[in-house]
Design a protein around this motif. Structure first.
Motif, PDB file in Angstrom:
ATOM      1  N   TYR A 134       0.849  -1.177   0.000  1.00 16.86           N
ATOM      2  CA  TYR A 134       0.000   0.000   0.000  1.00 16.86           C
ATOM      3  C   TYR A 134       0.890   1.233   0.000  1.00 16.86           C
ATOM      4  O   TYR A 134       1.362   1.675   1.036  1.00 16.86           O
ATOM      5  N   PHE A 135       1.217   1.726  -1.188  1.00 18.76           N
ATOM      6  CA  PHE A 135       2.076   2.899  -1.359  1.00 18.76           C
ATOM      7  C   PHE A 135       3.373   2.793  -0.550  1.00 18.76           C
ATOM      8  O   PHE A 135       3.856   3.755   0.033  1.00 18.76           O
ATOM      9  N   GLY A 136       3.934   1.587  -0.497  1.00 19.54           N
ATOM     10  CA  GLY A 136       5.192   1.359   0.205  1.00 19.54           C
ATOM     11  C   GLY A 136       5.038   0.724   1.562  1.00 19.54           C
ATOM     12  O   GLY A 136       6.021   0.224   2.128  1.00 19.54           O
ATOM     13  N   TYR A 137       3.847   0.704   2.128  1.00 18.79           N
ATOM     14  CA  TYR A 137       3.599   0.064   3.418  1.00 18.79           C
ATOM     15  C   TYR A 137       3.189  -1.400   3.211  1.00 18.79           C
ATOM     16  O   TYR A 137       2.628  -1.759   2.177  1.00 18.79           O
ATOM     17  N   ALA A 138       3.448  -2.219   4.234  1.00 22.19           N
ATOM     18  CA  ALA A 138       2.987  -3.617   4.261  1.00 22.19           C
ATOM     19  C   ALA A 138       3.477  -4.410   3.061  1.00 22.19           C
ATOM     20  O   ALA A 138       2.788  -5.287   2.548  1.00 22.19           O
ATOM     21  N   LYS A 139       4.686  -4.127   2.614  1.00 19.90           N
ATOM     22  CA  LYS A 139       5.206  -4.778   1.413  1.00 19.90           C
ATOM     23  C   LYS A 139       5.475  -6.256   1.681  1.00 19.90           C
ATOM     24  O   LYS A 139       6.036  -6.631   2.701  1.00 19.90           O
ATOM     25  N   GLY A 140       5.060  -7.095   0.748  1.00 17.97           N
ATOM     26  CA  GLY A 140       5.283  -8.531   0.889  1.00 17.97           C
ATOM     27  C   GLY A 140       4.493  -9.301  -0.143  1.00 17.97           C
ATOM     28  O   GLY A 140       4.089  -8.764  -1.173  1.00 17.97           O
TER      29      GLY A 140
END
Length: 764
Positions: free
Chosen positions: A232-238
């Motif tokens: 999400y726009f760089g958050y919670a990447k995986g």
């Protein structure tokens, strides 16, 4: 298994590639180099230039040159580079060198909730439940965005022969969009049209295509295929992956964006009806209707028909918490799911005065914005400005600055909008309010700090002649504690229509869940600009229901003969009530221990639910007897059961439920109630269980018999549990909840533990 084979192939190709490279070049490697910045010569204007100069001065016998990768400005002092052994030897002798570490490769991270639930590809409910293989989940929602990577069918076998559904064509939707993952898609809008609510682009699609994104999100949460590098726009990447990643999906669109953003009961019933006809094994509905008697509630009616066919139905509890008696979808044949947090949070690091003070706050601001040495503003001495109330800030005072505010209980969004209106660069708000968990609040560069840290910020500003701040966004925090917590918005029990059944049944992840989205609908805004994305963070019991139905799909795959009540029982009796600090699950609203009226039997535990030992099963006739006990008329019962002939000779409000609730009346001092239950052994061996009770305060609980035995699989044993309550000692914790404890059946010389909550509640 196809997925595992794919990964093995990738691994072999990677090893082969490395071997070929080694045969062609010297042994180059990627390294992280730590440096002492204080030793940087004065001739360099920045440490970045210093590092580049060091690398350019290195040489090797074969003429290979180092390759600079990154210069680190916040996480460490140093840089990363591709170096040979000769380069390393030279670097270690240079002034300022501290240490070097070879680069490592971490394991893939999921969108976190599967890992938080303990799902592991090598052990537990994922392999035992065959990842939900060939189980069909019907999602009754806003439709589907079929092009999403979460609905790719790579590695999936043919669609089960028993599937009778279809993929309908419509506005911007073609039947060819379905595949072996998304095996069906239908749309139901006639009811809305008849009420004059026109559905057409650009307001929505009169087809299975999802305009809003909600149905896409819930479907991918339940059974999405693995998608690498989702964020999400760089958050919670995986790697985004559904709870039952090999299950099949069928989307039934009954919710549309219109003047009411609602679903007609007729459309909802049509969708559920079609899902039953098509042959789904499970349903998830993340919507609710006004609480009425069950025969007037389309979801309750549709769900009764579904469970008759052996279809498990999971529904969201509603987002009307934290008050009691706010529960939706409380019919006892529905599995009702509350929302909890997971152990992942989102943050920004805030540094004041060039390093005098550093604080980590919560933020989901969706831009990698550089805020460095920006002036701070605080309306000290003017309470209106300190709270950033409407029109309290003067643009001449705050333009281009970061504004520090104290949270106003009536504020939140209004405070953020006031900072934006005044032309400030961003805001730091001191608050412990849970409303700031929602990404939609972060329309400006915003960081939320705790009240304790807020006092430190205030002290720094007051004592500083020129207060300045640096902010680093896009930080994802894993392993945050405590988790889970009961989300403040999650609706609480009892249920008005049937308060003698403890609801919700269980808690599941429902806060800031990353899953697929319809990329044409902007839910995230920065200023006046809507941001489009393929994956988004959403919160609500809407997100918790697909988690539960995904786990139920795993159980259904492993135990195809289990009834919907058996699956629910397994989820409930194996649920846990302690968080990751080994303390009681906390209520986000109060900050103290939550109760079974907040989280039901506890938080779902997929690996334990796979092997519960014993279950509390319920037959369809038992539900009819329950309706008789509610004094429903023959007409009401016929509407729900579709039976023309039945009797109420065995009217009974005491369903064979895996939980116990006693309704109290303030006009009496002492009350006693006896529950009668039947346990069923679901293990392929004889067993013996012993009862133990954690006595609730002010209650006396007696279980007879206190030991039960089972001859083999599906053998049964009955017991009675009598609860005596002295209201003089059982003081209520609030206006509606008394006290609670637990009945636990422990397997003698075995490992199974079967736990049920016992709770008292005051009737409205």
């Amino acid at each position: 298994m196809e997925c595992l084979t794919h990964f093995r192939l990738l691994y072999l190709l990677l090893v082969l590639s490395i071997a070929m490279s080694a045969s062609m070049t010297e042994d180059l490697g990627t390294y992280i180099i730590h440096m002492d910045k204080s030793t940087m010569p004065m001739t360099f204007s920045s440490h970045h230039d210093w590092y580049l100069s060091m690398l350019s001065s290195m040489s090797s016998s074969d003429g290979e040159h180092p390759t600079h990768l990154y210069t680190y400005n916040h996480v460490l002092d140093g840089f990363s580079a591709v170096l040979s052994r000769e380069h390393l030897d030279q670097l270690e002798k240079m002034p300022g060198f501290l240490a070097i570490h070879a680069d490592t490769f971490g394991r893939f991270h999921t969108t976190r909730s599967p890992r938080f639930l303990g799902l592991d590809k090598n052990a537990g409910s994922w392999p035992e439940g065959k990842f939900g293989e060939d189980v069909i989940i019907g999602i009754i929602d806003t439709g589907i965005w079929p092009e999403s990577e979460s609905f790719k069918d790579k590695g999936m076998g043919p669609v089960p022969d028993r599937w009778r559904g279809a993929c309908e064509s419509g506005v911007e939707f073609n039947s060819s969009y379905c595949n072996r993952k998304l095996i069906g898609a239908r749309s139901f809008s006639k009811g809305l049209k008849q009420q004059g609510l026109i559905i057409s682009t650009p307001d929505d699609y009169d087809s299975p295509r999802d305009f809003y994104g909600h149905g896409t999100h819930t479907a991918s949460t339940a059974a999405g295929s693995p998608v690498r590098d989702a964020n999400y726009f760089g958050y919670a990447k995986g790697t985004a992956i559904g709870i039952a990643p090999k299950a099949r999906l069928a989307a039934y669109k009954v919710l549309f964006i219109n003047d009411t953003d609602a679903s007609a009961a007729s459309d909802t019933l049509a969708g559920m009806d079609q899902a039953i006809a098509d042959g789904v094994d499970l349903m998830s509905l993340s919507l609710g209707f006004e609480e009425t008697t069950f025969e007037q509630n389309p979801i309750a009616v549709g769900a009764f028909a579904a469970i008759e066919k052996g279809i498990f139905v999971s529904c969201s509890a509603g987002n009307s918490g934290p008050e009691g008696y706010t529960m939706f979808n409380g019919a006892p044949w529905i599995t009702t799911i509350g929302a909890g947090t997971i152990d992942r949070d989102y943050a920004a690091d805030v540094t004041f005065g060039g390093g005098i003070l550093t604080i980590r706050g919560r933020s989901v601001y969706p831009e990698n914005l550089l805020i460095s040495n920006v002036s701070l503003y605080f309306g000290h001495g003017n309470r209106s400005k300190e709270l950033c109330e409407d029109f309290a800030l003067d643009p001449k005072d705050v333009a281009g600055k970061i504004v520090f505010c104290y949270f106003n209980q009536s504020g939140g969004v209004s405070q953020v909008r006031e900072v934006d209106r005044a032309g400030a660069k961003g805001a730091i708000i001191s608050s412990d309010s849970e409303i700031f968990i929602f990404p939609s609040f972060f329309i400006i560069p915003l960081v939320v700090v705790t009240p304790k840290d807020g006092d430190l910020v205030k002290d720094y500003i007051i004592k500083s002649e020129n207060p300045v701040v640096d902010v680093k966004f896009l930080i994802t925090v894993l392993g945050s504690k405590p988790a889970p917590q009961v989300a403040s918005f999650s609706s609480r029990g009892p249920n008005n229509m049937a308060p003698m059944i403890l609801k919700p049944d269980v808690l599941a992840p429902g806060v800031n869940i990353l899953a697929a989205w319809a990329p044409k609908f902007a839910l995230t805004w920065v200023g006046e600009n809507g941001l489009l994305t393929d994956y988004i963070l959403l919160s609500g019991t809407s997100m918790s229901s697909p988690h539960a139905v995904g786990v139920a799909a795993l159980l259904k795959s492993a135990h195809p003969d289990w009834s919907p009540a058996a699956i629910r029982s397994a989820l409930m009796t194996t649920a846990y009530v302690l968080d990751n600090t080994v303390g009681s699950i906390i209520d986000m609203d109060t900050g103290v221990a939550a109760t079974p009226l907040d989280f039901g039997a506890g938080h779902i535990n997929p690996n334990m639910a796979m092997d519960p030992g014993l279950i509390y099963d319920i037959e369809v006739q038992d539900y009819i007897n329950f309706l008789c006990g509610l004094n429903y008329t023959s007409k009401q019962i016929k509407i729900i059961s579709r039976r023309s002939k039945f009797t109420c000779d065995q009217a009974n409000l005491d369903l064979n439920y895996p939980s116990f609730i006693v309704l109290l009346n303030n006009n009496t001092n002492t009350t006693s109630y006896t529950f009668r239950r039947v346990l069923t052994n679901v293990v392929n061996s004889p067993s013996v269980y012993r009862a133990s009770v954690k006595q609730p305060s002010g209650m006396k609980v007696n279980v007879q018999p206190s030991m039960v035995s089972f001859a083999g699989k599906y053998s049964k044993a009955e017991f009675n549990m009598t609860v005596e309550i002295n209201l003089e000692y059982a003081r209520p914790q609030s206006e509606y909840i008394g006290n609670f404890g637990y009945l636990t059946w422990w397997e003698v010389n075995g490992t199974h533990v079967v736990k049920s909550p016992i709770v008292s509640a005051f009737a409205l």
